[in-house]
Write a protein that holds these residues in place. Structure first.
Motif, PDB file in Angstrom:
ATOM      1  N   LEU A   1      22.770  -8.945   3.243  1.00  0.00           N
ATOM      2  CA  LEU A   1      22.495  -9.490   4.570  1.00  0.00           C
ATOM      3  C   LEU A   1      23.531 -10.521   4.997  1.00  0.00           C
ATOM      4  N   GLU A   2      24.115 -11.217   4.047  1.00  0.00           N
ATOM      5  CA  GLU A   2      25.158 -12.192   4.371  1.00  0.00           C
ATOM      6  C   GLU A   2      26.412 -11.513   4.919  1.00  0.00           C
ATOM      7  N   LYS A   3      26.549 -10.220   4.666  1.00  0.00           N
ATOM      8  CA  LYS A   3      27.701  -9.457   5.161  1.00  0.00           C
ATOM      9  C   LYS A   3      27.425  -8.866   6.537  1.00  0.00           C
ATOM     10  N   ASP A   4      26.338  -9.302   7.183  1.00  0.00           N
ATOM     11  CA  ASP A   4      25.986  -8.855   8.530  1.00  0.00           C
ATOM     12  C   ASP A   4      25.769  -7.338   8.581  1.00  0.00           C
ATOM     13  N   VAL A   5      24.650  -6.920   8.105  1.00  0.00           N
ATOM     14  CA  VAL A   5      24.295  -5.508   8.016  1.00  0.00           C
ATOM     15  C   VAL A   5      24.164  -4.879   9.403  1.00  0.00           C
ATOM     16  N   ALA A   6      24.798  -3.763   9.577  1.00  0.00           N
ATOM     17  CA  ALA A   6      24.699  -3.038  10.841  1.00  0.00           C
ATOM     18  C   ALA A   6      23.560  -2.018  10.791  1.00  0.00           C
ATOM     19  N   MET A   7      23.303  -1.473   9.624  1.00  0.00           N
ATOM     20  CA  MET A   7      22.300  -0.424   9.468  1.00  0.00           C
ATOM     21  C   MET A   7      21.006  -1.005   8.899  1.00  0.00           C
ATOM     22  N   VAL A   8      20.174  -1.555   9.764  1.00  0.00           N
ATOM     23  CA  VAL A   8      18.904  -2.091   9.293  1.00  0.00           C
ATOM     24  C   VAL A   8      17.947  -0.935   9.019  1.00  0.00           C
ATOM     25  N   PRO A   9      16.947  -1.170   8.182  1.00  0.00           N
ATOM     26  CA  PRO A   9      16.021  -0.082   7.849  1.00  0.00           C
ATOM     27  C   PRO A   9      14.932   0.080   8.902  1.00  0.00           C
ATOM     28  N   ASP A  10      14.165   1.131   8.745  1.00  0.00           N
ATOM     29  CA  ASP A  10      12.989   1.377   9.574  1.00  0.00           C
ATOM     30  C   ASP A  10      11.740   0.807   8.920  1.00  0.00           C
ATOM     31  N   LEU A  11      11.829   0.539   7.615  1.00  0.00           N
ATOM     32  CA  LEU A  11      10.692   0.048   6.840  1.00  0.00           C
ATOM     33  C   LEU A  11      11.222  -0.755   5.666  1.00  0.00           C
ATOM     34  N   ILE A  12      10.544  -1.874   5.364  1.00  0.00           N
ATOM     35  CA  ILE A  12      10.878  -2.676   4.187  1.00  0.00           C
ATOM     36  C   ILE A  12       9.655  -2.706   3.287  1.00  0.00           C
ATOM     37  N   VAL A  13       9.848  -2.351   2.020  1.00  0.00           N
ATOM     38  CA  VAL A  13       8.786  -2.397   1.014  1.00  0.00           C
ATOM     39  C   VAL A  13       9.218  -3.444  -0.003  1.00  0.00           C
ATOM     40  N   LEU A  14       8.471  -4.530  -0.067  1.00  0.00           N
ATOM     41  CA  LEU A  14       8.881  -5.714  -0.809  1.00  0.00           C
ATOM     42  C   LEU A  14       7.857  -6.072  -1.876  1.00  0.00           C
ATOM     43  N   ASP A  15       8.333  -6.176  -3.116  1.00  0.00           N
ATOM     44  CA  ASP A  15       7.478  -6.608  -4.220  1.00  0.00           C
ATOM     45  C   ASP A  15       7.232  -8.105  -4.086  1.00  0.00           C
ATOM     46  N   LEU A  16       6.013  -8.534  -4.309  1.00  0.00           N
ATOM     47  CA  LEU A  16       5.679  -9.949  -4.183  1.00  0.00           C
ATOM     48  C   LEU A  16       6.143 -10.756  -5.389  1.00  0.00           C
ATOM     49  N   ILE A  17       5.917 -10.223  -6.580  1.00  0.00           N
ATOM     50  CA  ILE A  17       6.185 -10.975  -7.800  1.00  0.00           C
ATOM     51  C   ILE A  17       7.535 -10.553  -8.365  1.00  0.00           C
TER      52      ILE A  17
ATOM     53  N   SER B   1       2.158  -5.449  -4.606  1.00  0.00           N
ATOM     54  CA  SER B   1       2.014  -6.417  -5.686  1.00  0.00           C
ATOM     55  C   SER B   1       0.990  -5.929  -6.696  1.00  0.00           C
ATOM     56  N   GLU B   2       1.163  -6.357  -7.922  1.00  0.00           N
ATOM     57  CA  GLU B   2       0.147  -6.086  -8.934  1.00  0.00           C
ATOM     58  C   GLU B   2      -1.043  -7.014  -8.744  1.00  0.00           C
ATOM     59  N   SER B   3      -0.870  -8.049  -7.946  1.00  0.00           N
ATOM     60  CA  SER B   3      -1.932  -9.023  -7.696  1.00  0.00           C
ATOM     61  C   SER B   3      -2.931  -8.486  -6.672  1.00  0.00           C
ATOM     62  N   ASP B   4      -4.210  -8.572  -7.016  1.00  0.00           N
ATOM     63  CA  ASP B   4      -5.245  -8.212  -6.045  1.00  0.00           C
ATOM     64  C   ASP B   4      -5.938  -9.474  -5.522  1.00  0.00           C
ATOM     65  N   SER B   5      -5.233 -10.590  -5.593  1.00  0.00           N
ATOM     66  CA  SER B   5      -5.756 -11.884  -5.159  1.00  0.00           C
ATOM     67  C   SER B   5      -5.849 -11.960  -3.637  1.00  0.00           C
ATOM     68  N   ASP B   6      -7.016 -12.380  -3.136  1.00  0.00           N
ATOM     69  CA  ASP B   6      -7.177 -12.597  -1.706  1.00  0.00           C
ATOM     70  C   ASP B   6      -6.208 -13.666  -1.208  1.00  0.00           C
TER      71      ASP B   6
END
Length: 144
Positions: free
Chosen positions: A48-64, A92-97
């Motif tokens: 991202l610091e290189k100024d991405v031109a091709m952003v995604p349509d979806l981001i799937v991000l691990d919490l931990i 996430s593996e966490s099921d914490s509210d």
């Protein structure tokens, strides 16, 4: 008739086994989805610091994850003008509210407990991603 463009998905997760299984499932179910994997948040920040031109349509991000962890990365994504409108799913593996609430407060579009079995993971990829990439009309793309 317009040809459907490839949907790009960024997956930020430090578990290589999980990523490899997701890659295989995606290749079988939807080879038209283009997946880009980041083994940690730092690798994504470097891109991202290189100024991405091709952003995604979806981001799937691990919490931990190692620093910056998923919640810090989520804050970064939702403060970034270019990335903010992109649907961001926290897994996430966490099921914490508490964890789920923190993620939604930070702007997550969905919080999903990581599927425990291969069949559940197949279902996650087929249903969740299809919803965000083929059904939902979001600011980052139009339905085809």
């Amino acid at each position: 008739m317009l040809m459907a463009r490839r949907r790009r998905i960024w997956i930020i997760d430090d578990n290589p086994d999980y990523c490899n299984v997701v890659k295989r499932i995606s290749a079988d179910k939807r080879p038209d989805w283009e997946l880009e994997f980041f083994p940690d948040s730092r690798k994504l920040l470097d891109l991202l610091e290189k100024d991405v031109a091709m952003v995604p349509d979806l981001i799937v991000l691990d919490l931990i994850m190692p620093e910056p962890d998923g919640i810090k990365m989520l804050h970064y994504i939702k403060r970034n003008r270019q990335l903010r409108p992109i649907p961001t799913i926290i897994v996430s593996e966490s099921d914490s509210d508490t964890d789920a609430s923190l993620c939604y407060q930070a702007g997550a579009n969905s919080y999903i407990v990581k599927p425990a079995s291969l069949e559940e993971l197949r279902h996650f990829v087929a249903v969740t991603w299809q919803y965000w990439l083929d059904i939902a009309a979001t600011p980052s793309h139009q339905r085809l």
